[in-house]
Design an enzyme around this catalytic site. Structure first.
Site, PDB file in Angstrom:
ATOM      1  N   CYS A 203       5.867   9.833  -0.169  1.00 22.20           N
ATOM      2  CA  CYS A 203       4.537   9.344   0.221  1.00 22.20           C
ATOM      3  C   CYS A 203       3.424  10.271  -0.260  1.00 22.20           C
ATOM      4  O   CYS A 203       2.306  10.255   0.276  1.00 22.20           O
ATOM      5  CB  CYS A 203       4.454   9.149   1.741  1.00 22.20           C
ATOM      6  SG  CYS A 203       5.675   8.003   2.380  1.00 22.20           S
TER       7      CYS A 203
ATOM      8  N   ALA B 204       8.731   5.534   7.476  1.00 20.09           N
ATOM      9  CA  ALA B 204       7.562   5.243   6.650  1.00 20.09           C
ATOM     10  C   ALA B 204       7.117   3.805   6.891  1.00 20.09           C
ATOM     11  O   ALA B 204       7.944   2.919   7.148  1.00 20.09           O
ATOM     12  CB  ALA B 204       7.895   5.449   5.172  1.00 20.09           C
ATOM     13  N   ILE B 205       5.806   3.590   6.810  1.00 13.72           N
ATOM     14  CA  ILE B 205       5.234   2.253   6.953  1.00 13.72           C
ATOM     15  C   ILE B 205       4.459   1.935   5.676  1.00 13.72           C
ATOM     16  O   ILE B 205       3.618   2.719   5.243  1.00 13.72           O
ATOM     17  CB  ILE B 205       4.272   2.177   8.155  1.00 13.72           C
ATOM     18  CG1 ILE B 205       4.949   2.648   9.440  1.00 13.72           C
ATOM     19  CG2 ILE B 205       3.718   0.757   8.300  1.00 13.72           C
ATOM     20  CD1 ILE B 205       6.020   1.762   9.976  1.00 13.72           C
ATOM     21  N   GLY B 206       4.751   0.793   5.081  1.00 13.84           N
ATOM     22  CA  GLY B 206       4.010   0.346   3.898  1.00 13.84           C
ATOM     23  C   GLY B 206       3.983  -1.166   3.877  1.00 13.84           C
ATOM     24  O   GLY B 206       5.048  -1.795   3.827  1.00 13.84           O
TER      25      GLY B 206
ATOM     26  N   GLY C 189       0.826  -1.198   0.000  1.00 14.20           N
ATOM     27  CA  GLY C 189       0.000   0.000   0.000  1.00 14.20           C
ATOM     28  C   GLY C 189       0.864   1.254   0.000  1.00 14.20           C
ATOM     29  O   GLY C 189       2.083   1.206   0.136  1.00 14.20           O
TER      30      GLY C 189
ATOM     31  N   ALA D  56      10.546   1.641   6.903  1.00 15.22           N
ATOM     32  CA  ALA D  56      11.800   2.226   6.438  1.00 15.22           C
ATOM     33  C   ALA D  56      12.140   3.365   7.397  1.00 15.22           C
ATOM     34  O   ALA D  56      11.454   4.385   7.431  1.00 15.22           O
ATOM     35  CB  ALA D  56      11.669   2.739   5.009  1.00 15.22           C
TER      36      ALA D  56
ATOM     37  N   THR E 117       8.170   6.074  -2.148  1.00 10.05           N
ATOM     38  CA  THR E 117       9.139   6.367  -1.098  1.00 10.05           C
ATOM     39  C   THR E 117      10.532   6.012  -1.597  1.00 10.05           C
ATOM     40  O   THR E 117      10.707   5.433  -2.672  1.00 10.05           O
ATOM     41  CB  THR E 117       8.818   5.627   0.216  1.00 10.05           C
ATOM     42  OG1 THR E 117       9.579   6.217   1.285  1.00 10.05           O
ATOM     43  CG2 THR E 117       9.139   4.144   0.116  1.00 10.05           C
TER      44      THR E 117
END
Length: 235
Positions: A184, A145-147, A78, A166, A82
């Site tokens: 993002c 960052a979260i994905g 999702g 990350a 980035t």
């Protein structure tokens, strides 16, 4: 009793190879073989574009990408675009989430954020969340960052996770690859790093080692460190 999980640190791994390894491990876990894993590593300079798919947030031309040696991948997590590169700790938890209809996938994202928030607190950095956004923030500056991707199991109930976080560690990373994108898709806020916030110097491998107990505590795993060689030759 806490479930076992293997964890490895890989100093540098090509993004495509890491992505392929994740997909293979996800398949193994779906089939009920292998063990859950946490891969901690760094990537060469790479842009990844998630399912939101806004190509206009990549600001560099193909020629500029070649000149700067930055790879680009359209991937299956999702989120938006980035940057990954040296000086950033990337974490890929590959684990089985829940086997019932009450599974809270949102809570998994919040727990990943909390791992980094708790680690930063012990470094003297007051980090948290920003309403309406994912990731870990220090005021208006994003430090992690979260994905993720939730892979619905084919042979069992529940999901297997892939991708992850990350975490910007070294100073100046926001002036490297992040300048070539709208990170993002967020234009109004900036990016920072652990070294910029503390004024101290950190080794990525040491940060990887130190962050594992926070993950273990929040997710209730017994962590088993394996070598880089074992991790790379396991599949």
């Amino acid at each position: 009793m806490n479930k076992p999980m293997d964890v490895a640190y890989i100093p540098m791994l090509d993004y495509e190879e890491a992505w392929n390894r994740q997909k293979a491990i996800v398949q193994q876990l779906d089939e009920g073989v292998g063990v859950e894993q946490l891969l901690l590593l760094q990537h060469p300079p790479t842009y990844t574009i998630g399912s939101q798919n806004h190509p206009e947030h990549l600001l560099l031309t193909e020629e500029q990408l070649r000149e700067q040696g930055i790879s680009v991948f359209q991937i299956d997590r999702g989120g938006d675009i980035t940057y990954h590169g040296p000086g950033q700790l990337v974490g890929y938890p590959l684990l089985v989430l829940g086997r019932d209809e009450d599974l809270d996938l949102h809570a998994y994202l919040r727990s990943l954020e909390q791992v980094i928030i708790d680690y930063l607190a012990d470094q003297g950095v007051d980090a948290g969340r920003k309403e309406g956004y994912t990731g870990v923030w220090i005021g208006d500056m994003k430090i992690a960052a979260i994905g993720v991707k939730f892979n619905r199991c084919k042979t069992r109930r529940g999901f297997v996770t892939s991708h992850g976080f990350a975490f910007n560690v070294t100073s100046g990373i926001q002036h490297e690859g992040f300048q070539g994108i709208v990170p993002c898709g967020i234009e109004q806020y900036g990016v920072t790093s652990l070294e910029d916030m503390t004024g101290q110097t950190y080794e990525i491998q040491r940060v990887a080692q130190d962050i594992v107990p926070y993950f273990s505590r929040l997710f209730s795993y017994k962590m088993n460190w394996i070598s880089e060689k074992e991790a790379l030759h396991r599949l």
